[in-house]
Motif scaffolding. Structure first.
Motif, mmCIF file in Angstrom:
data_model
loop_
_atom_site.group_PDB
_atom_site.id
_atom_site.type_symbol
_atom_site.label_atom_id
_atom_site.label_comp_id
_atom_site.label_asym_id
_atom_site.label_seq_id
_atom_site.Cartn_x
_atom_site.Cartn_y
_atom_site.Cartn_z
ATOM 1 N N GLU A 143 51.501 8.766 -122.311
ATOM 2 C CA GLU A 143 52.501 8.294 -123.271
ATOM 3 C C GLU A 143 53.493 9.401 -123.619
ATOM 4 O O GLU A 143 54.694 9.140 -123.781
ATOM 5 N N ALA A 144 53.012 10.631 -123.711
ATOM 6 C CA ALA A 144 53.914 11.754 -124.005
ATOM 7 C C ALA A 144 54.888 11.987 -122.863
ATOM 8 O O ALA A 144 56.083 12.229 -123.080
ATOM 9 N N VAL A 145 54.400 11.899 -121.632
ATOM 10 C CA VAL A 145 55.270 12.084 -120.467
ATOM 11 C C VAL A 145 56.305 10.967 -120.381
ATOM 12 O O VAL A 145 57.500 11.222 -120.159
ATOM 13 N N LEU A 146 55.874 9.726 -120.561
ATOM 14 C CA LEU A 146 56.813 8.606 -120.497
ATOM 15 C C LEU A 146 57.859 8.701 -121.606
ATOM 16 O O LEU A 146 59.042 8.369 -121.384
ATOM 17 N N ALA A 147 57.441 9.163 -122.774
ATOM 18 C CA ALA A 147 58.395 9.328 -123.868
ATOM 19 C C ALA A 147 59.425 10.401 -123.531
ATOM 20 O O ALA A 147 60.624 10.247 -123.814
ATOM 21 N N ASP A 148 58.974 11.489 -122.907
ATOM 22 C CA ASP A 148 59.889 12.566 -122.536
ATOM 23 C C ASP A 148 60.879 12.093 -121.472
ATOM 24 O O ASP A 148 62.077 12.393 -121.546
ATOM 25 N N ILE A 149 60.376 11.346 -120.504
ATOM 26 C CA ILE A 149 61.256 10.785 -119.464
ATOM 27 C C ILE A 149 62.288 9.859 -120.104
ATOM 28 O O ILE A 149 63.476 9.898 -119.772
ATOM 29 N N GLY A 150 61.829 9.042 -121.043
ATOM 30 C CA GLY A 150 62.728 8.111 -121.720
ATOM 31 C C GLY A 150 63.802 8.830 -122.517
ATOM 32 O O GLY A 150 64.978 8.416 -122.508
ATOM 33 N N LYS A 151 63.439 9.906 -123.214
ATOM 34 C CA LYS A 151 64.412 10.665 -124.005
ATOM 35 C C LYS A 151 65.498 11.265 -123.120
ATOM 36 O O LYS A 151 66.630 11.450 -123.567
ATOM 37 N N ARG A 152 65.158 11.552 -121.895
ATOM 38 C CA ARG A 152 66.130 12.121 -120.963
ATOM 39 C C ARG A 152 66.997 11.055 -120.294
ATOM 40 O O ARG A 152 67.902 11.386 -119.520
ATOM 41 N N GLY A 153 66.685 9.788 -120.559
ATOM 42 C CA GLY A 153 67.471 8.701 -119.994
ATOM 43 C C GLY A 153 67.235 8.462 -118.516
ATOM 44 O O GLY A 153 68.075 7.870 -117.832
ATOM 45 N N ILE A 154 66.067 8.889 -118.023
ATOM 46 C CA ILE A 154 65.742 8.698 -116.603
ATOM 47 C C ILE A 154 65.070 7.337 -116.430
ATOM 48 O O ILE A 154 64.027 7.076 -117.017
ATOM 49 N N ARG A 155 65.667 6.502 -115.632
ATOM 50 C CA ARG A 155 65.144 5.138 -115.459
ATOM 51 C C ARG A 155 64.239 5.004 -114.240
ATOM 52 O O ARG A 155 63.366 4.140 -114.206
ATOM 53 N N GLN A 156 64.463 5.820 -113.207
ATOM 54 C CA GLN A 156 63.667 5.748 -111.985
ATOM 55 C C GLN A 156 62.378 6.554 -112.183
ATOM 56 O O GLN A 156 62.421 7.781 -112.368
ATOM 57 N N LYS A 157 61.237 5.882 -112.120
ATOM 58 C CA LYS A 157 59.945 6.538 -112.333
ATOM 59 C C LYS A 157 58.981 6.131 -111.229
ATOM 60 O O LYS A 157 58.923 4.955 -110.846
ATOM 61 N N PHE A 158 58.195 7.101 -110.759
ATOM 62 C CA PHE A 158 57.204 6.848 -109.715
ATOM 63 C C PHE A 158 55.929 7.619 -110.038
ATOM 64 O O PHE A 158 55.982 8.734 -110.555
ATOM 65 N N CYS A 159 54.790 7.014 -109.708
ATOM 66 C CA CYS A 159 53.486 7.643 -109.923
ATOM 67 C C CYS A 159 52.791 7.830 -108.576
ATOM 68 O O CYS A 159 52.800 6.920 -107.738
ATOM 69 N N LEU A 160 52.174 8.991 -108.393
ATOM 70 C CA LEU A 160 51.522 9.304 -107.119
ATOM 71 C C LEU A 160 50.024 9.015 -107.119
ATOM 72 O O LEU A 160 49.332 9.376 -106.179
#
Length: 248
Positions: free
Chosen positions: A18-35
């Motif tokens: 949740e912390a990582v997704l929140a940080d990604i969201g704050k940066r306005g990055i829409r493209q996300k991938f999980c390995l």
């Protein structure tokens, strides 16, 4: 310019995810991938899977996901101490009992590799995503690996950058005209000294690829408490607190 976020190895650690997704969201990055490696070692395996599913984040099949999805036997690893071997068996068996059949089916259908192509202006960038390597989701490739191994992966996949996880140790290797090899580290079970949640931001423009490893603080005490209150061995709580435990 295009930015994508890549993360890996959540291992049931919902507060870290949740912390990582929140940080990604704050940066306005829409493209996300999980390995991959959504499960094992922290008590929120189902919740992590369901969040990835709900948010429609493309995800690969990690070796732990595969083991839980298909009930593959746990085999001791020579690199683990006796203490970690015992804890590992208990933790994985906990996931095998706890992960729902619906979520096991989701894990069983995850892709093994994913290759992306982005066009920025007149330039096409090829990005190869994998859990650990092209041949396996259980191969340990560290920064110290011979450069030829990574260059071969770049050539074999015909990519400008290969991105992996699995080892829980982030690194970036620039092979100049041949491309980049990057490990995005681990969201939920970092083996780095700081134990912070780690992920990768790739910035693509017409001239270059810029990989940035991001490491952020998350409420580790919440994860520690969750482990201690579950059937998962306290070994993994001590690990996250970076207390002295047997070698891993």
């Amino acid at each position: 310019m295009i930015q994508i976020a890549v993360f890996s190895d959540v291992h049931g650690n919902l507060p870290a995810l949740e912390a990582v997704l929140a940080d990604i969201g704050k940066r306005g990055i829409r493209q996300k991938f999980c390995l991959g490696d959504l499960v094992d070692f922290a008590p929120w395996g189902n919740e992590v899977i369901e969040k990835i599913r709900t948010l429609n984040i493309p995800c690969l099949m990690g070796n732990h996901d595969e083991r839980i999805a298909f009930d593959i036997p746990v085999i001791p690893l020579s690199k683990h101490s006796e203490e970690e071997t015992e804890a590992r068996f208990i933790a994985i068996y906990h996931s095998k009992k706890d992960i729902t059949e619906v979520n096991k089916r989701f894990l069983s259908e995850l892709p093994f590799h994913l290759k992306l192509n982005y066009k920025v202006g007149k330039k096409h960038w090829n990005v190869q995503l994998m859990h650990s390597s092209l041949a396996s989701n259980d191969m340990y490739l560290y920064e110290s690996e011979n450069d030829d191994v990574f260059i071969h992966m770049l050539e074999e996949s015909q990519s400008d950058i290969v991105v992996m996880g699995h080892t829980h140790l982030s690194f970036k290797k620039d092979f100049k005209t041949k491309g980049w090899a990057v490990n995005c580290g681990s969201v939920g079970r970092s083996k780095e000294e700081n134990r912070l949640a780690s992920y990768l931001i790739l910035t693509l423009d017409e001239e270059q690829v810029i990989p940035e490893i991001v490491q952020i603080v998350y409420p580790v005490e919440e994860t520690v408490r969750g482990i201690e209150e579950s059937g998962i061995p306290d070994y993994y709580a001590a690990f996250l607190k970076n207390e002295k435990i047997s070698a891993f």
